[in-house]
Design an enzyme around this catalytic site. Structure first.
Site, PDB file in Angstrom:
ATOM      1  N   HIS A  44      35.988  44.340  40.330  1.00  0.00           N
ATOM      2  CA  HIS A  44      34.807  45.122  39.958  1.00  0.00           C
ATOM      3  C   HIS A  44      34.195  45.796  41.191  1.00  0.00           C
ATOM      4  O   HIS A  44      33.902  46.989  41.175  1.00  0.00           O
ATOM      5  CB  HIS A  44      33.755  44.241  39.276  1.00  0.00           C
ATOM      6  CG  HIS A  44      32.523  45.023  38.948  1.00  0.00           C
ATOM      7  ND1 HIS A  44      32.423  45.777  37.800  1.00  0.00           N
ATOM      8  CD2 HIS A  44      31.378  45.215  39.640  1.00  0.00           C
ATOM      9  CE1 HIS A  44      31.243  46.399  37.804  1.00  0.00           C
ATOM     10  NE2 HIS A  44      30.596  46.069  38.899  1.00  0.00           N
ATOM     11  N   GLU A  45      33.994  45.029  42.245  1.00  0.00           N
ATOM     12  CA  GLU A  45      33.338  45.541  43.452  1.00  0.00           C
ATOM     13  C   GLU A  45      34.091  46.716  44.072  1.00  0.00           C
ATOM     14  O   GLU A  45      33.475  47.592  44.661  1.00  0.00           O
ATOM     15  CB  GLU A  45      33.186  44.428  44.497  1.00  0.00           C
ATOM     16  CG  GLU A  45      32.149  43.379  44.160  1.00  0.00           C
ATOM     17  CD  GLU A  45      30.725  43.888  44.296  1.00  0.00           C
ATOM     18  OE1 GLU A  45      30.391  44.521  45.315  1.00  0.00           O
ATOM     19  OE2 GLU A  45      29.931  43.637  43.363  1.00  0.00           O
ATOM     20  N   SER A  46      35.410  46.709  43.958  1.00  0.00           N
ATOM     21  CA  SER A  46      36.237  47.739  44.616  1.00  0.00           C
ATOM     22  C   SER A  46      36.767  48.795  43.636  1.00  0.00           C
ATOM     23  O   SER A  46      37.718  49.496  43.951  1.00  0.00           O
ATOM     24  CB  SER A  46      37.412  47.078  45.348  1.00  0.00           C
ATOM     25  OG  SER A  46      38.279  46.449  44.416  1.00  0.00           O
ATOM     26  N   ARG A 166      32.724  42.295  34.980  1.00  0.00           N
ATOM     27  CA  ARG A 166      33.136  41.170  35.822  1.00  0.00           C
ATOM     28  C   ARG A 166      33.681  40.035  34.955  1.00  0.00           C
ATOM     29  O   ARG A 166      34.678  39.399  35.298  1.00  0.00           O
ATOM     30  CB  ARG A 166      31.968  40.693  36.677  1.00  0.00           C
ATOM     31  CG  ARG A 166      31.508  41.709  37.717  1.00  0.00           C
ATOM     32  CD  ARG A 166      30.145  41.289  38.298  1.00  0.00           C
ATOM     33  NE  ARG A 166      29.519  42.342  39.052  1.00  0.00           N
ATOM     34  CZ  ARG A 166      29.635  42.524  40.366  1.00  0.00           C
ATOM     35  NH1 ARG A 166      30.370  41.709  41.080  1.00  0.00           N
ATOM     36  NH2 ARG A 166      29.017  43.506  40.964  1.00  0.00           N
TER      37      ARG A 166
END
Length: 177
Positions: A44-46, A166
């Protein structure tokens, strides 16, 4: 464990995903729920492992968001002290490391000069080391159950952005590992 399958597809995202998975396992993140949680959060973050740099939303975005002049409370939390720190220490890597203090702590822990070379945090090998370090120092000590996506997300993104994505990522990885 089972083969990773084709969660991301092909190209840079797939290479980054495999690199991060290997790094996580080599560092001891092997419990299926923990590994699925770690990979789901990093995915999710990337942006599905495609982006290792935070995307600016217009001119001066990082200074407006993290800089001492425009966002003094956020800047203080992140340890951004000088004009330009918001831009210099914006989110990079799989975990989107942000702020002078986080770059300093990662530098000291990993022996990589991220303060003078913050751009290194966007290199996949360095990004993987940072993600594992961040997980082991910030997430693991505060989370009792890695299947609790809310608790895990809170340790990474206190604003809880992308919680559903997520959690879906976690479930996808849990089926694979």
């Amino acid at each position: 464990g089972k083969k990773l399958g084709n969660i991301v597809g092909i190209g840079v995202g797939k290479d980054n995903e495999e690199k991060l998975m290997k790094s996580a396992i080599a560092s001891g993140i092997t419990d299926p729920k923990e590994l699925a949680s770690f990979m789901g959060q990093m995915k999710h973050e990337s942006w599905n492992f495609e982006r290792l740099k935070e995307k600016p939303m217009g001119k001066g975005y990082f200074e407006k968001r993290y800089g001492v002049q425009h966002a003094p409370k956020t800047a203080k939390i992140l340890g951004n002290k000088r004009p330009g720190d918001g831009e210099r220490y914006h989110g990079r890597g799989f975990v989107q490391l942000t702020g002078r203090d986080n770059y300093r702590m990662a530098s000291e822990a990993l022996g990589i000069d991220l303060l003078n070379h913050p751009e290194y945090a966007a290199k996949p090998d360095v990004a993987a080391k940072i993600a594992v370090w961040y997980w082991n120092t910030r997430v693991k000590p505060t989370v009792k159950n890695f299947a609790d996506t809310t608790a895990v997300t809170k340790a990474i993104n206190p604003a809880m952005r992308g919680l559903q994505d997520r959690h879906e990522n976690f479930k996808d990885y849990l089926r694979l590992v």
